[in-house]
Structure formats: C-alpha cells, structure tokens
Design a protein around this motif. Structure first.
Motif, PDB file in Angstrom:
ATOM      1  N   UNK A   1       0.933  -1.193   0.127  1.00 60.96           N
ATOM      2  CA  UNK A   1       0.015   0.097  -0.092  1.00 60.96           C
ATOM      3  C   UNK A   1       0.729   1.343  -0.085  1.00 60.96           C
ATOM      4  N   UNK A   2       0.664   2.192  -0.897  1.00 61.56           N
ATOM      5  CA  UNK A   2       1.553   3.199  -1.055  1.00 61.56           C
ATOM      6  C   UNK A   2       1.745   4.413   0.243  1.00 61.56           C
ATOM      7  N   UNK A   3       0.657   4.254   1.208  1.00 57.67           N
ATOM      8  CA  UNK A   3       0.615   4.830   2.353  1.00 57.67           C
ATOM      9  C   UNK A   3       1.898   4.420   3.188  1.00 57.67           C
ATOM     10  N   UNK A   4       2.387   3.329   3.088  1.00 59.36           N
ATOM     11  CA  UNK A   4       3.486   2.777   3.886  1.00 59.36           C
ATOM     12  C   UNK A   4       4.794   2.975   3.107  1.00 59.36           C
ATOM     13  N   UNK A   5       4.801   3.535   2.000  1.00 57.98           N
ATOM     14  CA  UNK A   5       5.885   3.510   1.085  1.00 57.98           C
ATOM     15  C   UNK A   5       7.015   4.473   1.707  1.00 57.98           C
ATOM     16  N   UNK A   6       6.771   5.461   2.341  1.00 58.16           N
ATOM     17  CA  UNK A   6       7.592   6.512   3.090  1.00 58.16           C
ATOM     18  C   UNK A   6       8.618   5.957   4.181  1.00 58.16           C
ATOM     19  N   UNK A   7       7.967   5.014   4.621  1.00 53.97           N
ATOM     20  CA  UNK A   7       8.594   4.192   5.795  1.00 53.97           C
ATOM     21  C   UNK A   7       9.377   3.095   5.551  1.00 53.97           C
ATOM     22  N   UNK A   8       9.438   2.620   4.226  1.00 56.42           N
ATOM     23  CA  UNK A   8      10.034   1.449   3.674  1.00 56.42           C
ATOM     24  C   UNK A   8      11.386   1.905   2.930  1.00 56.42           C
ATOM     25  N   UNK A   9      12.650   1.125   2.970  1.00 52.64           N
ATOM     26  CA  UNK A   9      13.688   1.607   2.317  1.00 52.64           C
ATOM     27  C   UNK A   9      14.321   0.313   2.341  1.00 52.64           C
ATOM     28  N   UNK A  10      15.412   0.365   1.224  1.00 50.86           N
ATOM     29  CA  UNK A  10      16.291  -0.848   0.751  1.00 50.86           C
ATOM     30  C   UNK A  10      17.006  -1.266   2.049  1.00 50.86           C
ATOM     31  N   UNK A  11      17.208  -2.478   2.395  1.00 51.22           N
ATOM     32  CA  UNK A  11      17.824  -2.884   3.337  1.00 51.22           C
ATOM     33  C   UNK A  11      16.976  -3.517   4.824  1.00 51.22           C
ATOM     34  N   UNK A  12      15.615  -2.857   4.606  1.00 46.07           N
ATOM     35  CA  UNK A  12      14.780  -3.699   5.571  1.00 46.07           C
ATOM     36  C   UNK A  12      14.514  -4.981   5.349  1.00 46.07           C
ATOM     37  N   UNK A  13      14.292  -5.809   6.573  1.00 43.16           N
ATOM     38  CA  UNK A  13      14.236  -7.237   6.547  1.00 43.16           C
ATOM     39  C   UNK A  13      12.906  -7.591   6.435  1.00 43.16           C
ATOM     40  N   UNK A  14      12.535  -8.851   5.557  1.00 44.35           N
ATOM     41  CA  UNK A  14      11.276  -9.025   5.299  1.00 44.35           C
ATOM     42  C   UNK A  14      10.949 -10.731   5.733  1.00 44.35           C
ATOM     43  N   UNK A  15       9.940 -10.973   5.863  1.00 44.09           N
ATOM     44  CA  UNK A  15       9.654 -12.384   5.912  1.00 44.09           C
ATOM     45  C   UNK A  15       8.595 -12.847   4.918  1.00 44.09           C
ATOM     46  N   UNK A  16       8.844 -13.773   4.040  1.00 46.97           N
ATOM     47  CA  UNK A  16       8.017 -13.876   2.737  1.00 46.97           C
ATOM     48  C   UNK A  16       7.405 -15.341   3.071  1.00 46.97           C
ATOM     49  N   UNK A  17       6.138 -15.501   2.880  1.00 48.77           N
ATOM     50  CA  UNK A  17       5.377 -16.808   2.790  1.00 48.77           C
ATOM     51  C   UNK A  17       5.054 -16.962   1.633  1.00 48.77           C
ATOM     52  N   UNK A  18       5.298 -18.446   1.123  1.00 50.94           N
ATOM     53  CA  UNK A  18       4.968 -18.984  -0.233  1.00 50.94           C
ATOM     54  C   UNK A  18       3.342 -19.937  -0.182  1.00 50.94           C
ATOM     55  N   UNK A  19       2.568 -19.501  -1.059  1.00 49.80           N
ATOM     56  CA  UNK A  19       1.488 -20.368  -1.077  1.00 49.80           C
ATOM     57  C   UNK A  19       1.703 -21.690  -1.278  1.00 49.80           C
ATOM     58  N   UNK A  20       2.597 -22.155  -2.049  1.00 49.86           N
ATOM     59  CA  UNK A  20       2.999 -23.362  -2.531  1.00 49.86           C
ATOM     60  C   UNK A  20       3.611 -24.065  -1.233  1.00 49.86           C
ATOM     61  N   UNK A  21       4.088 -23.377  -0.303  1.00 50.09           N
ATOM     62  CA  UNK A  21       4.921 -24.211   0.912  1.00 50.09           C
ATOM     63  C   UNK A  21       4.091 -23.793   2.208  1.00 50.09           C
ATOM     64  N   UNK A  22       3.164 -24.309   2.775  1.00 49.61           N
ATOM     65  CA  UNK A  22       2.398 -24.073   4.006  1.00 49.61           C
ATOM     66  C   UNK A  22       3.377 -23.476   5.003  1.00 49.61           C
TER      67      UNK A  22
END
Length: 269
Positions: free
Chosen positions: A153-174
């Motif tokens: 969502x564009x409203x959160x873009x100002x607080x997001x920057x390269x280098x931020x850590x992320x957790x990604x969930x894949x639909x194919x792997x529960x």
C-alpha cells in the motif's frame, strides 16, 4: 438405640441461622504485595517491551532478469503452436511454426532458457514482423535468482527503504510446516502502480483488481536469502520444502514498519 435417638433429636432441632459464619481472611500485606508486583511488572513492560506493527503485501516470485518480449521476425500464418503460458522452455526448443507467403514452413525456436509468462498468438493467426508473440521471463542471465516482487500500500512506502528485513510466505509451501523465507528489500518503487502497469507485469498470473482494491500500491522488490544446501535453494525459518519454487509462485511479504513501547501510547508520543 441411645445414639440413634440423639441423632433424631438433632435433626428435629431448628437450624442455627442466626450465628455468624467465620471465614478465613487473606492477610492485608499479602494482597498489597501482590498488587505491587503486578504494577511493577506492568510498568517494566510498558517501558522496555515492544509491540510490533507490521503490514502485509501480496506478490509473486520472478527471476531477476525480468520479462522480455518475443516478437515475430517474418510474416506468415501460424501453423502450429507447441508451448503455452506457465511453461519452462530451454533455448533452442521449438515454440511455433509459420507458413510464409511462399508456402514454406518455418519453425521458430526459443532464443533463451525462459519461462513463458504469456502466449499471445493462436494457430491460424496471421503475423507481421514485430508482432508480439509471447512474454518470456529469461532464466539464463548470470547470477539470475528468484526474487519476490510485491505490491505494498502506497501509504507505507515512505517508511520502507532498501535494507529492511522481510519475511516471505509462499502459497505453495504451508507456513506451519516450512515457516517463512528470509529476505531483504532491494528496491522500492518511486511512483504508484497503475492498472495498466500491473497488467503489463503480471499478465494473467494474478487478479490485478485485488491488488488495487484497498487503494494505490507501489512495487517493492525483495532479494531472498539463498541457501545452496537446501533443496529449494532458499533459506527458510523452519525447514526447506523438498522442491524448488517456480517463477510466478504467489507469495505474501510481511514488513515490520514500527516497534513501539507501550509507554509511548500512554504519553501520546
């Protein structure tokens, strides 16, 4: 018989309802001490504890080389098609054949190792030089690797920057079985995405309307942590699935946008 008579007399007697029942009481110092411990624990948590605020964004896995268009190089009528969308093809594999104006059949092969994102022509269709035949995601670039592209969502873009850590969930792997994939934000889009730009990137892989249902979104690219020792080639928080995820697999990224102390809420900071 004497004991029985006494028992019967006791049962016939009135109940002693006017007598005060004495209950066991808890010492006042014990109650005060328990309250002080609770208040102290709450105060320490309010100052030192953290409440994480996170936002989720849907997206897909793609290869870093991106999508390239395959155009017809000569005119003719499509005679036969051997591939379709969501297929992986090797370089040199026949894709389709055309009958040129002279009646000669020409076979067109894939110029790359690639993943077919969209196939745009059908048998019997007339082609002209430059006609777009397919959108193909190249898999043969040096250092090519799967990465996640999600729409935040564009409203959160100002607080997001390269280098931020992320957790990604894949639909194919529960997630309860395999956990999440660790990743790092590598880029954040400077402008909101439009319906046309989303369709140009995704094709038929995802419903564009659902991405825009809550308002404007920006593209965020996430570099996934590799793990050469795991069957999937990626680093997971629990266990790696026994297969590799493919391009266009649907994913959900979880971004931590703030970690607040409860004391800040009380002080309205």
């Amino acid at each position: 018989m004497r004991f029985r008579k006494q028992a019967l007399q006791k049962l016939e007697g009135p109940e002693q309802l006017d007598e005060v029942v004495r209950l066991a009481t808890v010492p006042t110092w014990l109650v005060t001490g328990a309250l002080l411990v609770i208040v102290a624990a709450a105060g320490i948590w309010a100052v030192t504890g953290e409440v994480v605020r996170a936002v989720r964004a849907d997206g897909v896995l793609v290869h870093s080389a991106g999508v390239s268009g395959l155009d017809a190089t000569a005119s003719g009528q499509v005679a036969e098609v051997w591939v379709g969308p969501n297929q992986r093809v090797a370089r040199g594999r026949p894709l389709y054949s055309v009958v040129d104006p002279a009646g000669k059949i020409r076979t067109v092969a894939s110029p790359w190792d690639a993943y077919v994102v969209q196939w745009l022509v059908n048998e019997g269709e007339l082609l002209q030089p430059g006609t777009r035949v397919a959108d193909m995601e190249r898999l043969d670039s040096p250092g090519d690797a799967l990465q996640a592209v999600v729409w935040l969502p564009a409203s959160y873009a100002p607080v997001m920057h390269p280098g931020s850590r992320v957790e990604v969930t894949a639909d194919a792997a529960p997630q309860p079985v395999f956990g999440t994939i660790r990743g790092t934000v590598s880029s954040v889009g400077a402008f909101p995405e439009s319906d046309a730009s989303l369709r140009a990137f995704l094709g038929d892989r995802q419903d564009v309307g659902t991405l825009l249902a809550a308002g404007s979104v920006v593209r965020v690219t996430v570099r996934l942590d590799p793990d050469p020792e795991s069957p999937s080639g990626l680093r997971w928080t629990k266990a790696s699935p026994p297969f590799r995820l493919t391009s266009a697999s649907r994913v959900t990224a979880r971004f931590v946008i703030a970690a607040e102390h409860p004391i800040d809420w009380m002080l309205a900071r």
